[in-house]
Design a protein around this motif. Structure first.
Motif, PDB file in Angstrom:
ATOM      1  N   VAL A 267     133.550 -34.042  25.164  1.00  0.00           N
ATOM      2  CA  VAL A 267     133.100 -33.189  24.060  1.00  0.00           C
ATOM      3  C   VAL A 267     133.910 -33.476  22.794  1.00  0.00           C
ATOM      4  O   VAL A 267     133.341 -33.696  21.707  1.00  0.00           O
ATOM      5  CB  VAL A 267     133.210 -31.706  24.463  1.00  0.00           C
ATOM      6  N   ILE A 268     135.236 -33.476  22.910  1.00  0.00           N
ATOM      7  CA  ILE A 268     136.085 -33.674  21.730  1.00  0.00           C
ATOM      8  C   ILE A 268     135.935 -35.098  21.191  1.00  0.00           C
ATOM      9  O   ILE A 268     135.866 -35.316  19.976  1.00  0.00           O
ATOM     10  CB  ILE A 268     137.553 -33.380  22.067  1.00  0.00           C
ATOM     11  N   TRP A 269     135.876 -36.076  22.085  1.00  0.00           N
ATOM     12  CA  TRP A 269     135.748 -37.472  21.657  1.00  0.00           C
ATOM     13  C   TRP A 269     134.469 -37.659  20.842  1.00  0.00           C
ATOM     14  O   TRP A 269     134.486 -38.239  19.754  1.00  0.00           O
ATOM     15  CB  TRP A 269     135.748 -38.376  22.884  1.00  0.00           C
ATOM     16  N   GLN A 270     133.360 -37.161  21.361  1.00  0.00           N
ATOM     17  CA  GLN A 270     132.090 -37.335  20.657  1.00  0.00           C
ATOM     18  C   GLN A 270     132.084 -36.582  19.325  1.00  0.00           C
ATOM     19  O   GLN A 270     131.617 -37.109  18.308  1.00  0.00           O
ATOM     20  CB  GLN A 270     130.928 -36.870  21.535  1.00  0.00           C
ATOM     21  N   CYS A 271     132.599 -35.368  19.326  1.00  0.00           N
ATOM     22  CA  CYS A 271     132.594 -34.576  18.090  1.00  0.00           C
ATOM     23  C   CYS A 271     133.501 -35.184  17.024  1.00  0.00           C
ATOM     24  O   CYS A 271     133.139 -35.243  15.840  1.00  0.00           O
ATOM     25  CB  CYS A 271     133.011 -33.134  18.386  1.00  0.00           C
ATOM     26  N   LEU A 272     134.677 -35.651  17.415  1.00  0.00           N
ATOM     27  CA  LEU A 272     135.582 -36.246  16.437  1.00  0.00           C
ATOM     28  C   LEU A 272     135.029 -37.563  15.911  1.00  0.00           C
ATOM     29  O   LEU A 272     135.217 -37.908  14.739  1.00  0.00           O
ATOM     30  CB  LEU A 272     136.964 -36.465  17.062  1.00  0.00           C
ATOM     31  N   ALA A 273     134.341 -38.313  16.772  1.00  0.00           N
ATOM     32  CA  ALA A 273     133.708 -39.550  16.312  1.00  0.00           C
ATOM     33  C   ALA A 273     132.672 -39.242  15.237  1.00  0.00           C
ATOM     34  O   ALA A 273     132.513 -39.992  14.262  1.00  0.00           O
ATOM     35  CB  ALA A 273     133.076 -40.282  17.487  1.00  0.00           C
ATOM     36  N   LYS A 274     131.952 -38.150  15.405  1.00  0.00           N
ATOM     37  CA  LYS A 274     130.960 -37.730  14.417  1.00  0.00           C
ATOM     38  C   LYS A 274     131.643 -37.344  13.102  1.00  0.00           C
ATOM     39  O   LYS A 274     131.184 -37.709  12.016  1.00  0.00           O
ATOM     40  CB  LYS A 274     130.150 -36.557  14.962  1.00  0.00           C
ATOM     41  N   VAL A 275     132.750 -36.604  13.223  1.00  0.00           N
ATOM     42  CA  VAL A 275     133.501 -36.197  12.033  1.00  0.00           C
ATOM     43  C   VAL A 275     134.041 -37.417  11.295  1.00  0.00           C
ATOM     44  O   VAL A 275     134.023 -37.493  10.061  1.00  0.00           O
ATOM     45  CB  VAL A 275     134.659 -35.248  12.429  1.00  0.00           C
ATOM     46  N   ARG A 276     134.506 -38.400  12.055  1.00  0.00           N
ATOM     47  CA  ARG A 276     135.125 -39.589  11.455  1.00  0.00           C
ATOM     48  C   ARG A 276     134.132 -40.724  11.255  1.00  0.00           C
ATOM     49  O   ARG A 276     134.534 -41.860  11.007  1.00  0.00           O
ATOM     50  CB  ARG A 276     136.278 -40.059  12.350  1.00  0.00           C
ATOM     51  N   ASP A 277     132.872 -40.449  11.413  1.00  0.00           N
ATOM     52  CA  ASP A 277     131.815 -41.471  11.279  1.00  0.00           C
ATOM     53  C   ASP A 277     132.036 -42.641  12.222  1.00  0.00           C
ATOM     54  O   ASP A 277     131.733 -43.793  11.900  1.00  0.00           O
ATOM     55  CB  ASP A 277     131.753 -41.984   9.833  1.00  0.00           C
ATOM     56  N   GLY A 278     132.602 -42.351  13.385  1.00  0.00           N
ATOM     57  CA  GLY A 278     132.820 -43.383  14.401  1.00  0.00           C
ATOM     58  C   GLY A 278     133.992 -44.287  14.125  1.00  0.00           C
ATOM     59  O   GLY A 278     134.324 -45.153  14.937  1.00  0.00           O
ATOM     60  N   SER A 279     134.643 -44.128  12.982  1.00  0.00           N
ATOM     61  CA  SER A 279     135.727 -45.035  12.589  1.00  0.00           C
ATOM     62  C   SER A 279     136.955 -44.847  13.469  1.00  0.00           C
ATOM     63  O   SER A 279     137.494 -43.744  13.589  1.00  0.00           O
ATOM     64  CB  SER A 279     136.104 -44.774  11.127  1.00  0.00           C
ATOM     65  N   GLY A 280     137.409 -45.943  14.091  1.00  0.00           N
ATOM     66  CA  GLY A 280     138.645 -45.920  14.856  1.00  0.00           C
ATOM     67  C   GLY A 280     138.585 -45.145  16.140  1.00  0.00           C
ATOM     68  O   GLY A 280     139.616 -44.826  16.714  1.00  0.00           O
TER      69      GLY A 280
END
Length: 432
Positions: A267-280
């Motif tokens: 959940v956190i990985w996917q949500c943070l990827a969305k926040v960061r536009d997948g960067s890094g």
């Protein structure tokens, strides 16, 4: 940021040092393992909150008397760092002691805990780091804060070079046992380095492990600075919510169930990827402990796995079920790589592990709420890891007393990502 009310509410600060009541270490030398030194820049801080009458009638003198007996059985954390002729650090068990900070708070315990700002907890746990005078820097600091209602918090700063979070919890829980008159048969011991064969003469050595970020060299000041301002926040997940998330992630595979820790990671990985536009976000690190392999009374960094999970495509293109498969089936434990990297150079490298990638730490089974003082257990325990790299850390913790079998999720992330992450968690997963 911490409100001015909370910032100005801590006063009457006094500092002292307590050590073992008897000569306990016999000036012995405690060698540090490669994993100890790899973790040396990190610090584990936590705060236990107790309501009145837990410490009623226990003056500071009586509290320190219990500490004298406690530290007789825990002399290694009372030592001080030294360096041998090669410059490698070790612990001199010289009964240098634990630093004690006494403080008072103008607020009641309920007022303090009622705030939704997680940064407030940092005022109740010492924030010192080791150095620049290593020989005089205590490895452990404890802060005792009295609230106006009679409640008390016990905050501790634990140098990760001593051992992991499970070690730190075992150390402080031993104090509660000694208060109750229960003494261990043997003092706390530290696990020694296992002899492993590494090819340090390889002309083409492997690159640094993906789970690490090389910094420094830091010399005798064991601290680094973030390039990004970080913010801490936490939330509780009930058993019902966790079951719902597990069902959403597993989808049609109803007969399969993702473990709670990995569920939260997805959940956190996917949500943070969305926040960061997948960067890094193609690489994350998972830190877990196998409590079954640990021996009681050990303080160690040797039982923690450092697992790297990597995807070759954008995280946003994966379904939650696919991320789940990555986490459970395609993992790489980098402990041996880290140990090899620590021994490869003539001068030991300085690493950050927590936050080098987005790092998930499973402390679900840590016995925070087993600390019992005069028949009373803490009503809440806050835990965070300090001196981390910029990608951030997510701790999965046991639920507070009275909250059944859920989980607390505590994060330290770049400040400019927190508000949007909260919004994505609520919109995509109905997590408030």
């Amino acid at each position: 940021m911490v409100s001015s009310e909370e910032q100005n509410s801590i006063y009457d600060i006094k500092i002292s040092t307590v050590s073992a009541g008897l000569i306990s270490g016999n000036n012995a030398v405690q060698e540090l393992t490669a994993m100890d030194l790899a973790m040396k820049l990190h610090y584990i801080r936590f705060v236990y909150y107790f309501k009145s009458p837990t410490f009623d009638g226990l003056t500071i003198l009586k509290i320190k008397e219990t500490m004298f007996s406690w530290l007789n059985h825990a002399y290694i954390p009372c030592g001080r760092l030294r360096r041998d002729e090669s410059g490698r650090a070790f612990i001199k068990c010289n009964d240098g002691g634990v630093r004690i900070i006494e403080a008072k708070c103008r607020l009641s315990l309920d007022e303090w805990l009622g705030s939704k700002n997680d940064s407030r907890h940092k005022h109740l746990a010492p924030n010192q780091v080791l150095g620049p005078d290593l020989a005089f820097s205590p490895l452990v600091l404890i802060q005792l804060t009295d609230f106006k209602c009679g409640g008390k918090s016990v905050g501790m700063s634990w140098s990760h070079v001593l051992g992991d979070a499970i070690s730190a919890v075992g150390f402080i829980n031993l104090w509660a046992q000694v208060i109750a008159g229960h003494y261990p048969a043997q003092p706390l011991t530290k696990v020694q380095q296992q002899n492993r064969a590494f090819d340090f003469q390889n002309p083409n050595p492997s690159p640094d492990p993906l789970s690490t970020k090389r910094v420094g060299p830091v010399g005798d000041f064991w601290s680094t600075s973030n390039h990004t301002k970080m913010e801490a926040f936490s939330f509780y997940m009930s058993p019902t919510e966790l079951t719902r998330l597990q069902e959403q992630i597993c989808g049609e595979k109803g007969d399969e169930q993702i473990p709670v820790f990995e569920c939260i990671c997805v959940v956190i990985w996917q949500c943070l990827a969305k926040v960061r536009d997948g960067s890094g976000q193609e690489v994350v690190t998972l830190c877990q402990n196998d409590l079954k392999t640990r021996q009681k009374g050990n303080i160690t960094n040797e039982s923690q796995t450092i697992i790297v999970v990597k995807t070759c495509i954008s995280v946003g293109k994966h379904t939650p079920s696919e991320l789940r498969s990555l986490l459970t089936n395609k993992s790489n434990n980098e402990r041996l790589k880290i140990e090899e990297s620590m021994g490869r150079d003539d001068a030991l490298p300085d690493f950050l592990i927590y936050g080098a990638n987005l790092t998930f730490v499973d402390l679900s089974d840590a016995s925070f709420y087993e600390m019992e003082v005069r028949g009373n257990k803490p009503v809440y325990v806050n835990c965070f890891i300090d001196n981390i790299a910029d990608e951030g850390v997510v701790l999965v913790l046991p639920a507070p007393k009275g909250c059944s079998d859920g989980r607390m999720v505590s994060m330290t992330l770049p400040e400019n990502q927190v508000a949007e992450l909260k919004l994505v968690l609520e919109e995509d997963w109905c997590i408030a």
